[in-house]
Design a protein around this motif. Structure first.
Motif, PDB file in Angstrom:
ATOM      1  N   PRO A 410       0.666  -1.035   0.058  1.00 53.04           N
ATOM      2  CA  PRO A 410      -0.012   0.049  -0.097  1.00 53.04           C
ATOM      3  C   PRO A 410       0.784   1.248  -0.094  1.00 53.04           C
ATOM      4  O   PRO A 410       1.980   1.173   0.546  1.00 53.04           O
ATOM      5  CB  PRO A 410      -0.604  -0.086   1.328  1.00 53.04           C
ATOM      6  CG  PRO A 410       0.081  -1.014   2.097  1.00 53.04           C
ATOM      7  CD  PRO A 410       0.938  -1.914   1.345  1.00 53.04           C
ATOM      8  N   HIS A 411       0.364   2.324  -0.665  1.00 54.25           N
ATOM      9  CA  HIS A 411       1.372   3.464  -0.699  1.00 54.25           C
ATOM     10  C   HIS A 411       0.282   4.616  -0.318  1.00 54.25           C
ATOM     11  O   HIS A 411      -0.444   5.080  -1.106  1.00 54.25           O
ATOM     12  CB  HIS A 411       1.640   3.655  -2.303  1.00 54.25           C
ATOM     13  CG  HIS A 411       2.616   2.471  -2.475  1.00 54.25           C
ATOM     14  ND1 HIS A 411       4.007   2.379  -2.026  1.00 54.25           N
ATOM     15  CD2 HIS A 411       2.437   1.597  -3.588  1.00 54.25           C
ATOM     16  CE1 HIS A 411       4.343   1.258  -2.756  1.00 54.25           C
ATOM     17  NE2 HIS A 411       3.455   0.823  -3.598  1.00 54.25           N
ATOM     18  N   CYS A 462       4.807   9.278  -2.394  1.00 56.86           N
ATOM     19  CA  CYS A 462       4.481   8.053  -1.246  1.00 56.86           C
ATOM     20  C   CYS A 462       4.976   8.734  -0.199  1.00 56.86           C
ATOM     21  O   CYS A 462       6.236   8.948  -0.037  1.00 56.86           O
ATOM     22  CB  CYS A 462       5.074   6.854  -1.651  1.00 56.86           C
ATOM     23  SG  CYS A 462       4.743   5.445  -0.538  1.00 56.86           S
ATOM     24  N   LEU A 464       5.536   6.667   2.608  1.00 57.54           N
ATOM     25  CA  LEU A 464       6.276   5.683   3.287  1.00 57.54           C
ATOM     26  C   LEU A 464       7.811   6.081   3.186  1.00 57.54           C
ATOM     27  O   LEU A 464       8.420   6.304   2.111  1.00 57.54           O
ATOM     28  CB  LEU A 464       6.213   4.149   2.584  1.00 57.54           C
ATOM     29  CG  LEU A 464       4.897   3.577   2.910  1.00 57.54           C
ATOM     30  CD1 LEU A 464       4.720   2.385   2.353  1.00 57.54           C
ATOM     31  CD2 LEU A 464       4.110   3.932   4.258  1.00 57.54           C
ATOM     32  N   HIS A 467      10.278   4.228   0.676  1.00 58.06           N
ATOM     33  CA  HIS A 467       9.645   4.350  -0.823  1.00 58.06           C
ATOM     34  C   HIS A 467      10.071   5.735  -1.254  1.00 58.06           C
ATOM     35  O   HIS A 467      10.339   5.765  -2.418  1.00 58.06           O
ATOM     36  CB  HIS A 467       8.142   4.060  -0.699  1.00 58.06           C
ATOM     37  CG  HIS A 467       7.824   2.652  -0.206  1.00 58.06           C
ATOM     38  ND1 HIS A 467       6.447   2.235  -0.564  1.00 58.06           N
ATOM     39  CD2 HIS A 467       8.482   1.656   0.331  1.00 58.06           C
ATOM     40  CE1 HIS A 467       6.652   0.999  -0.080  1.00 58.06           C
ATOM     41  NE2 HIS A 467       7.733   0.570   0.585  1.00 58.06           N
ATOM     42  N   MET A 472       9.812   6.908  -5.201  1.00 54.55           N
ATOM     43  CA  MET A 472       8.335   6.956  -5.269  1.00 54.55           C
ATOM     44  C   MET A 472       7.891   8.375  -5.168  1.00 54.55           C
ATOM     45  O   MET A 472       7.430   8.747  -4.038  1.00 54.55           O
ATOM     46  CB  MET A 472       7.571   6.297  -4.654  1.00 54.55           C
ATOM     47  CG  MET A 472       6.192   5.846  -5.406  1.00 54.55           C
ATOM     48  SD  MET A 472       5.264   4.743  -4.664  1.00 54.55           S
ATOM     49  CE  MET A 472       5.450   3.117  -5.402  1.00 54.55           C
TER      50      MET A 472
HETATM   51 CU   LIG Z   1       5.040   3.677  -1.019  1.00 52.44          CU
END
Ligand SMILES: [Cu+2]
Length: 479
Positions: A410-411, A462, A464, A467, A472
């Motif tokens: 999940p992002h 994203c 995270l 990430h 991303m």
């Molecule tokens: Cu992500």
């Protein structure tokens, strides 16, 4: 001439690291910054906290009197003098606010980082109230708690309502750069290899094999800097009214907020009001916020407010002690694992103040892509680097972003400098929540709409942390 007061970075060392893209920093419009109220001083500091009985050196963003972050009011200007009192460069992003782009706090995009011993000044109007936060966008400092609440009061605060901020964090004794190196070396590579999967996941696979969650194994989960071994206990009144402002300041962890026996009324997400949703369990992805109104029962009871890690049994939380109540030890794991976050609540949320209905002038399709084996995360298969051109939009446009998650993770996707509205999930159109961070779960398609009303160079990524650092990330630019 315009005055040059948008963001004055006061050390020559910092000035040498200017972003190339839009040239030197520009200024606020004339007439702005005329407020006579003094600027709030925020200091980036080091501090020591104790986790699982062991001391750990982390960061803080505090006022000279020790207040973490800022509590202010809508209609006021955001006037801040930010001092870097740590031994490394840093820059702070005001998550969810809509400043001029040069004050957005993303190193290399909005401006240079502040050198150790340096400072920067911020001054812009606060357009809306709500629960926001601030965090470093420099390197991996966010993992070491370079973050704080940013609360903007407005008419939603009822008289007599007690306000409680609940900041959630994931914590590791391993330094963030070692965590990141470990992820690149083996982390998901091993998982993917054991699943005999290719390095280019496709939608069907993401759905068929279930999500891939929590790629960092944390030592602890913190609620207001503490674990359930020694949780924060907050006095509340039996029959009292509480506004719980939950901020997920974690680097990599999504949770379900669990109110136990209490029923809460979710009234806002990411600061923006929604039609109320009653419940006792609410999902919160990284960087998101939930405003939950609680009415406590008349009995003197201790009410745990927990956050359970998605797909896992581990939890953290605080205790609301209503009257004289016995407080029992709460284990840091639950009996049964929490499920992965879904988009069920997102589907149900309705903005209290939606965007004006309007046809999109421009749609960008953003495939969320990744090479899990090498831990490279990307958008449309491009991992961010400074040569990636910004995505084009134009001032005044209604822009729609179609995010298609082609990975197994999940992002939580965040747009800087603009609030957006969730308008479609998997092809179904609806007037969803206005917010700044939306979770796109594996294999799903989420569309958001926003108005291009704040020209500049803006980050979209994203949230995270690893990430984001692995690529991303992209930008939008318009003048
Ligand atoms: Cu992500």
């Amino acid at each position: 001439m315009l005055s040059r007061r948008a963001l004055l970075v006061s050390t020559p060392a910092a000035a040498a690291v200017r972003p190339a893209t839009l040239g030197a920093q520009t200024s606020l419009p004339p007439g702005s910054g005329e407020s006579t109220s003094p600027a709030t001083i925020l200091q980036l500091q080091r501090r020591t906290i104790e986790v699982n009985g062991k001391p750990s050196s982390v960061f803080a963003i505090r006022q000279p009197d020790g207040t973490s972050g800022i509590i202010t009011e809508v209609g006021k200007r955001f006037r801040v003098h930010l001092e870097n009192n740590i031994d490394q460069p840093s820059l702070i992003h005001w998550h969810g606010l809509t400043p001029p782009w040069q004050q957005d706090g993303v190193p290399g995009i909005s401006g240079p980082p502040i050198a150790p011993g340096g400072s920067a000044d911020y001054d812009f109007p606060l357009r809306f109230g709500g629960t926001f936060w601030m965090h470093s966008h420099q390197g991996l400092q966010e993992q070491s708690l370079m973050l704080a609440p940013l609360i903007i009061h407005d008419g939603r605060d009822r008289p007599g309502e007690q306000e409680i901020v609940l900041m959630l964090n994931d914590f590791s004794f391993t330094p963030a750069d070692e965590i990141f190196a470990g992820l690149k070396k083996s982390g998901n590579g091993l998982k993917m290899a054991s699943a005999a999967a290719s390095a280019a996941p496709i939608l069907g696979m993401a759905r068929a094999k279930g999500p891939d969650l929590n790629d960092v194994k944390y030592d602890a989960f913190l609620a207001n800097d503490r674990t359930l071994a020694d949780p924060e206990v907050i006095k509340v009144e039996p029959r009292g009214h509480v506004l719980l402002r939950v901020i997920n300041g974690s680097s990599m962890s999504n949770y379900h907020v669990d109110l136990g026996q209490l029923k809460g009324e979710l009234i806002a997400v990411d600061g923006f009001r929604t039609a109320p949703v009653i419940g006792s369990r609410f999902p919160i992805a990284v960087a998101q916020r939930l405003d939950i109104r609680l009415t406590l029962p008349r009995e003197p009871v201790a009410h745990p407010v927990l956050a359970v890690l998605e797909g896992d049994r581990r939890q953290t939380g605080i205790v609301l002690a209503a009257g004289v109540a016995a407080i029992t030890r709460i284990p840091d794991t639950t009996g049964t694992a929490s499920p992965a976050l879904t988009l069920d609540l997102e589907h149900r949320l309705r903005a209290a103040e939606p965007l004006k209905p309007r046809k999109a002038d421009r749609v960008h399709t953003l495939n969320l892509t990744g090479d899990m084996a090498r831990y490279i995360w990307s958008i449309n298969n491009v991992a961010w680097n400074k040569d990636v051109p910004p995505l084009p939009i134009a001032k005044g446009e209604r822009v729609e972003l179609m995010m298609i998650n082609q990975t197994k993770m999940p992002h939580p996707m965040h747009l800087h400098g603009h609030e957006f509205q969730v308008v479609e999930i998997d092809g179904r159109r609806f007037p969803g929540a206005v917010r700044d961070t939306v979770l796109v779960t594996p294999g799903r398609r989420v569309m958001v709409a926003f108005d291009a009303n704040n020209p500049g160079l803006w980050a979209f990524h994203c949230h995270l942390l690893y990430h984001l650092d692995a690529g991303m990330f992209t930008t939008f630019r318009y003048v």
